[in-house]
Design a protein around this motif. Structure first.
Motif: not given
Length: 167
Positions: A79, A82, A90, A94, A98
């Motif tokens: 993960t 951002c 994320l 993802e 995103h």
């Protein structure tokens, strides 16, 4: 492994399975009352005999204590955060989604969190066009193709040996 993103909004109920679960009965493991399978979870969560059995169950304990220390220095490559807004947890897909939805027009140069988590990644390199970088470089998960425990030379030798054995 299926790599299609799961979307709970697109789940369809299997009405034939629901119908079967509503028509079959089975005895509760605590009180032996016959309950439809569709209502079994609800019954078990409120059945006093099942709760009593659960309270008397031994708690899980490892058979033998492990001699291995719990690793704390393994980088998280599953993960990411951002780099624009700090949204956490994320995965690669993802992160791409995103950023496409929320930062498509953001002109800032940012460090790719996927690349910087890799052994060869440069945590100070900022992509001039991060979205294009994501779309072109991160279409797959490195975990499928990379053995992080061997160095580049050993990986090259393994790839060459595999290539020769397939031909």
């Amino acid at each position: 492994l299926c790599r299609v993103p799961f979307d709970p909004k697109k789940v369809e109920k299997a009405s034939s399975v629901e119908k079967q679960l509503s028509s079959y009965k089975a005895p509760c493991r605590g009180c032996s009352k016959k309950v439809t399978l569709a209502k079994m979870r609800s019954h078990i969560s409120s059945c006093a005999k099942v709760q009593e059995q659960m309270a008397n169950c031994p708690k899980f304990v490892p058979v033998v204590p492990t001699s291995q220390p719990i690793p704390s220095n393994i980088p998280n490559r599953s993960t990411f955060v951002c780099p624009y807004c700090g949204a956490r947890n994320l995965d690669q897909q993802e992160l791409v989604k995103h950023c496409m939805e929320n930062h498509r027009n953001d002109p800032n140069k940012v460090v790719c969190p996927v690349c910087s988590a890799m052994p060869w990644g440069d945590p100070s390199y900022k992509s001039a066009n991060f979205l294009q970088h994501l779309l072109h470089r991160h279409k797959f998960s490195y975990d499928t193709f990379v053995d992080y425990n061997i160095d580049e030379e050993a990986a090259l030798q393994a790839a060459l040996a595999l290539s020769l054995s397939e031909n």
